[in-house]
Scaffold this motif. Structure first.
Motif, mmCIF file in Angstrom:
data_model
loop_
_atom_site.group_PDB
_atom_site.id
_atom_site.type_symbol
_atom_site.label_atom_id
_atom_site.label_comp_id
_atom_site.label_asym_id
_atom_site.label_seq_id
_atom_site.Cartn_x
_atom_site.Cartn_y
_atom_site.Cartn_z
ATOM 1 N N LYS A 70 6.340 -17.135 8.090
ATOM 2 C CA LYS A 70 7.025 -18.081 9.230
ATOM 3 C C LYS A 70 8.311 -18.998 8.696
ATOM 4 O O LYS A 70 8.042 -19.425 7.450
ATOM 5 N N TYR A 71 9.608 -18.821 9.340
ATOM 6 C CA TYR A 71 10.693 -19.494 8.639
ATOM 7 C C TYR A 71 11.278 -20.076 10.013
ATOM 8 O O TYR A 71 11.940 -19.712 10.773
ATOM 9 N N GLY A 72 11.278 -21.574 9.934
ATOM 10 C CA GLY A 72 11.732 -22.192 11.092
ATOM 11 C C GLY A 72 10.820 -21.794 12.133
ATOM 12 O O GLY A 72 9.862 -22.038 12.213
ATOM 13 N N MET A 73 11.578 -21.044 13.388
ATOM 14 C CA MET A 73 10.853 -20.922 14.682
ATOM 15 C C MET A 73 10.657 -19.395 14.614
ATOM 16 O O MET A 73 10.107 -18.810 15.533
ATOM 17 N N ILE A 74 10.937 -18.770 13.481
ATOM 18 C CA ILE A 74 11.142 -17.260 13.582
ATOM 19 C C ILE A 74 9.345 -16.773 12.572
ATOM 20 O O ILE A 74 9.247 -17.201 11.274
ATOM 21 N N SER A 75 8.607 -15.969 13.345
ATOM 22 C CA SER A 75 7.546 -15.431 12.515
ATOM 23 C C SER A 75 7.752 -13.914 12.371
ATOM 24 O O SER A 75 8.332 -13.325 13.193
ATOM 25 N N GLU A 76 7.444 -13.171 11.247
ATOM 26 C CA GLU A 76 7.759 -11.863 11.114
ATOM 27 C C GLU A 76 6.445 -11.413 10.458
ATOM 28 O O GLU A 76 5.833 -11.811 9.574
ATOM 29 N N LYS A 77 5.734 -10.175 10.846
ATOM 30 C CA LYS A 77 4.537 -9.545 10.500
ATOM 31 C C LYS A 77 5.034 -8.278 10.020
ATOM 32 O O LYS A 77 5.552 -7.441 10.452
ATOM 33 N N VAL A 78 4.393 -8.249 8.839
ATOM 34 C CA VAL A 78 4.606 -6.953 7.773
ATOM 35 C C VAL A 78 3.402 -6.675 7.491
ATOM 36 O O VAL A 78 2.348 -7.238 6.887
ATOM 37 N N SER A 79 3.016 -5.057 7.498
ATOM 38 C CA SER A 79 1.723 -4.753 7.232
ATOM 39 C C SER A 79 1.894 -3.089 6.377
ATOM 40 O O SER A 79 2.922 -2.834 6.579
ATOM 41 N N ASN A 80 0.884 -2.845 5.720
ATOM 42 C CA ASN A 80 0.902 -1.894 5.065
ATOM 43 C C ASN A 80 -0.520 -1.273 4.507
ATOM 44 O O ASN A 80 -1.460 -2.097 4.540
ATOM 45 N N SER A 81 -0.645 -0.039 4.414
ATOM 46 C CA SER A 81 -1.807 0.428 3.973
ATOM 47 C C SER A 81 -1.830 1.735 3.118
ATOM 48 O O SER A 81 -0.835 2.482 3.083
ATOM 49 N N LYS A 82 -2.838 2.154 2.304
ATOM 50 C CA LYS A 82 -2.901 3.165 1.632
ATOM 51 C C LYS A 82 -4.276 3.837 1.842
ATOM 52 O O LYS A 82 -5.245 3.230 1.551
ATOM 53 N N THR A 83 -4.272 5.010 2.199
ATOM 54 C CA THR A 83 -5.670 5.983 2.377
ATOM 55 C C THR A 83 -5.688 7.061 1.656
ATOM 56 O O THR A 83 -4.793 7.645 1.275
ATOM 57 N N PHE A 84 -6.810 7.331 0.861
ATOM 58 C CA PHE A 84 -6.973 8.456 -0.116
ATOM 59 C C PHE A 84 -8.290 9.318 0.554
ATOM 60 O O PHE A 84 -8.900 8.798 1.164
ATOM 61 N N VAL A 85 -7.989 10.574 0.223
ATOM 62 C CA VAL A 85 -8.844 11.561 0.833
ATOM 63 C C VAL A 85 -9.912 11.711 -0.521
ATOM 64 O O VAL A 85 -9.634 12.519 -1.365
ATOM 65 N N GLY A 86 -10.863 10.997 -0.508
ATOM 66 C CA GLY A 86 -11.793 11.135 -1.667
ATOM 67 C C GLY A 86 -12.734 10.048 -1.822
ATOM 68 O O GLY A 86 -12.788 9.298 -0.704
ATOM 69 N N GLY A 87 -13.079 9.661 -3.095
ATOM 70 C CA GLY A 87 -14.019 8.453 -3.328
ATOM 71 C C GLY A 87 -13.489 6.932 -3.507
ATOM 72 O O GLY A 87 -12.337 6.987 -3.424
ATOM 73 N N TYR A 88 -14.327 6.145 -3.769
ATOM 74 C CA TYR A 88 -14.025 4.809 -4.069
ATOM 75 C C TYR A 88 -13.112 4.636 -5.330
ATOM 76 O O TYR A 88 -12.609 3.856 -5.810
ATOM 77 N N GLU A 89 -13.142 5.608 -6.366
ATOM 78 C CA GLU A 89 -12.441 5.830 -7.688
ATOM 79 C C GLU A 89 -10.958 5.529 -7.214
ATOM 80 O O GLU A 89 -10.333 4.671 -8.097
ATOM 81 N N PHE A 90 -10.545 5.568 -5.963
ATOM 82 C CA PHE A 90 -9.039 5.453 -5.586
ATOM 83 C C PHE A 90 -9.145 3.833 -5.609
ATOM 84 O O PHE A 90 -8.028 3.122 -6.188
ATOM 85 N N VAL A 91 -9.952 2.949 -5.014
ATOM 86 C CA VAL A 91 -9.917 1.513 -4.800
ATOM 87 C C VAL A 91 -9.986 0.976 -6.159
ATOM 88 O O VAL A 91 -9.172 0.028 -6.570
ATOM 89 N N GLU A 92 -10.859 1.436 -7.014
ATOM 90 C CA GLU A 92 -10.874 0.907 -8.502
ATOM 91 C C GLU A 92 -9.697 1.354 -9.318
ATOM 92 O O GLU A 92 -9.568 0.521 -10.394
ATOM 93 N N LEU A 123 7.815 -9.135 1.234
ATOM 94 C CA LEU A 123 8.769 -8.701 2.441
ATOM 95 C C LEU A 123 8.695 -9.458 3.631
ATOM 96 O O LEU A 123 9.592 -9.589 4.427
ATOM 97 N N ALA A 124 7.406 -9.702 3.987
ATOM 98 C CA ALA A 124 7.336 -10.520 5.240
ATOM 99 C C ALA A 124 8.196 -11.894 5.058
ATOM 100 O O ALA A 124 8.666 -12.375 5.947
ATOM 101 N N ILE A 125 7.997 -12.581 3.830
ATOM 102 C CA ILE A 125 8.726 -13.896 3.639
ATOM 103 C C ILE A 125 10.338 -13.519 3.816
ATOM 104 O O ILE A 125 11.227 -14.267 4.553
ATOM 105 N N LYS A 126 10.741 -12.399 3.342
ATOM 106 C CA LYS A 126 12.241 -12.280 3.383
ATOM 107 C C LYS A 126 12.682 -11.639 4.643
ATOM 108 O O LYS A 126 13.608 -12.125 5.094
ATOM 109 N N ALA A 127 11.777 -11.130 5.523
ATOM 110 C CA ALA A 127 11.911 -10.583 6.737
ATOM 111 C C ALA A 127 12.121 -11.662 7.768
ATOM 112 O O ALA A 127 12.927 -11.870 8.631
ATOM 113 N N SER A 128 11.158 -12.857 7.306
ATOM 114 C CA SER A 128 11.289 -13.903 8.287
ATOM 115 C C SER A 128 12.526 -14.695 8.228
ATOM 116 O O SER A 128 12.878 -15.517 9.202
#
Length: 467
Positions: free
Chosen positions: A182-204, A218-223
């Motif tokens: 949030k910056y002043g009266m402006i709120s901006e939402k930014v999201s991202n995700s990563k998905t892997f076909v396989g096991g928990y080794e990706f998370v590690e 990016l959310a701060i800059k976009a706001s």
């Protein structure tokens, strides 16, 4: 005692044939889903869901009946067979259904898994999500944060009276982070995700604090950014923006069941130009980065379907039933959310094919335009019957003198997909296809996992607004 999938399916198939079915399809499924959600420093939920059972579809005199049961014993299966037969006989008076013939396949497909997510200590998983979430909440300008970790395991066995026998096991794991600044009266939402076909080794193997920091920054800059001036722009679209646009606005229109009902702008257009000659669009079962669908839920091999070839509409997506109605082959696109449903025609991994330009070459010569970035796109509306679309896109950039420069927020793009594809004048070589464990593609109350993407492309005319 019946103990294996094969024995359960064999019982259902034999009972249905013995009692008069003309064709039988049996699906057995066990689907496990786990998700951990931290919201603003608080553990919001840790849930584990499981769906399992047997579904049987029978064809009798042109009528189709589908029934599923979670009672995997002789009584439950025999009762379900009888119910499916009763439904099929009743419907045979109203609808005559046919199936295109296929080559029967026997196969086993399993995704390689290094570390089974199910075996990882819940405290380890919760601790990771908590650490990332609480770290973001301490940053100036960040007002709320949601962080998620999830995995899914989907085990299936499919068999039919024409000789199909397919076993598969697919595991997905993913991490997601959404920040509201949030910056002043402006709120901006930014999201991202990563998905892997396989096991928990990706998370590690990943630094999720750094991943979240990029989202937060990016959310701060976009706001603090402006919205774009509404108008028609020369636009460069990144991989995810291309994937979203083509999947939603064109992909659904290419699904054969919508063509049959007259709900597709593409009806009657096979062999006609629907895009610039630089554009080829493919639906493919197994592709790097996407969701693997080697066989559909009718046991049909899902290879590579060229929907658009050099701008010409070449093929519709279809199932065995829809293919028979269209007078065309099954493309292996019969899919279901889970065992509680019968199949619909759905996309698998739908993408634009790459060409040979670099990304930089797409920006050359653009004195004023927009670089449309699909990360964090928050949905929109499409009407496949006329080809119109409206999408809210993530923070993007104004292009000035061949360079992406000023960040803009609240970007909305709209238009007619055939007009947009006709205005493509450059296609890069950086093919990227992604999938998402946290969601999927919705249609007729069913959600299935898909992959989508493409290379960067440039279009000469794209209508852009700002929220």
């Amino acid at each position: 005692m019946i103990t294996t999938y094969e024995e359960l399916a064999s019982l259902a198939l034999e009972e249905a044939l013995k009692k008069g079915a003309d064709h039988v399809l049996v699906r057995i499924q066990e689907k496990l889903y786990e998700v951990i959600i931290y919201d603003c420093g608080v553990l919001k939920s840790y849930s584990v869901g499981r769906v399992s059972g047997l579904g049987i579809r029978v064809l009798v005199n042109g009528g189709v009946g589908y029934v599923y049961t979670a009672s995997l014993d002789r009584g439950g299966i025999v009762g379900s067979v009888e119910k499916a037969l009763s439904i099929a006989r009743s419907l045979s008076r109203y609808a005559q259904v046919g199936y295109v013939s296929i080559k029967p396949v026997k196969d086993f497909f399993k995704v390689n898994v290094g570390v089974d997510p199910y075996d990882v200590d819940p405290e380890v998983k919760v601790g990771l999500v908590k650490e990332v979430n609480t770290s973001s909440m301490r940053k100036d300008g960040i007002k709320s944060v949601v962080t998620r970790l999830a995995y899914e395991v989907d085990r299936k066995y499919i068999t039919s009276s024409d000789g199909v026998s397919i076993k598969s096991e697919v595991t997905l794991v993913g991490f997601s982070h959404t920040a509201v600044a949030k910056y002043g009266m402006i709120s901006e939402k930014v999201s991202n995700s990563k998905t892997f076909v396989g096991g928990y080794e990706f998370v590690e193997s990943h630094d999720w604090l750094a991943f979240a920091d990029e989202v937060d920054s990016l959310a701060i800059k976009a706001s603090q950014a402006k919205t774009p001036t509404p108008g028609t722009y020369v636009a460069v679209l990144d991989n995810e923006a291309v994937g979203l646009l083509v999947h939603e606005a064109f992909g659904h229109a290419s699904e054969g069941d919508l063509v049959i009902t007259g709900s597709s702008v593409l009806r009657g257009m096979v062999g006609e130009r629907v895009a610039n000659e630089l554009v080829s669009i493919v639906d493919e079962g197994v592709v790097d980065g996407g969701y693997p669908v080697p066989y559909d839920d009718e046991g049909v091999s899902k290879g590579r379907t060229v929907v658009v070839k050099d701008g010409i509409l070449n093929e519709f997506l279809s199932s065995r039933y829809v293919g028979s109605r269209l007078g065309r082959r099954s493309t292996g696109n019969a899919r279901v959310q889970d065992i509680t449903y019968d199949s619909l025609v759905r996309q698998t991994n739908y993408y634009v094919e790459p060409k040979d330009l670099s990304i930089d070459e797409l920006f050359e010569g653009v004195s004023h335009g927009i670089y449309v970035v699909g990360r964090g796109a928050s949905g929109g509306e499409v009407d496949p019957s006329i080809g119109t679309y409206t999408f809210s896109i993530g923070p993007s950039y104004i292009i000035k003198n061949g360079e992406p420069t000023e960040l803009v927020r609240g970007v909305v793009v709209s238009g007619n997909i055939l007009e947009t594809l006709m205005s493509v004048d450059a296609v890069a070589k950086d093919l990227k296809v992604v999938t998402n464990v946290f969601g999927g593609c919705g249609k007729d109350s069913q959600t299935v996992k898909v992959g989508f993407g493409g290379p960067h492309i440039r279009v000469r005319k794209l209508v852009v607004g700002g929220l």
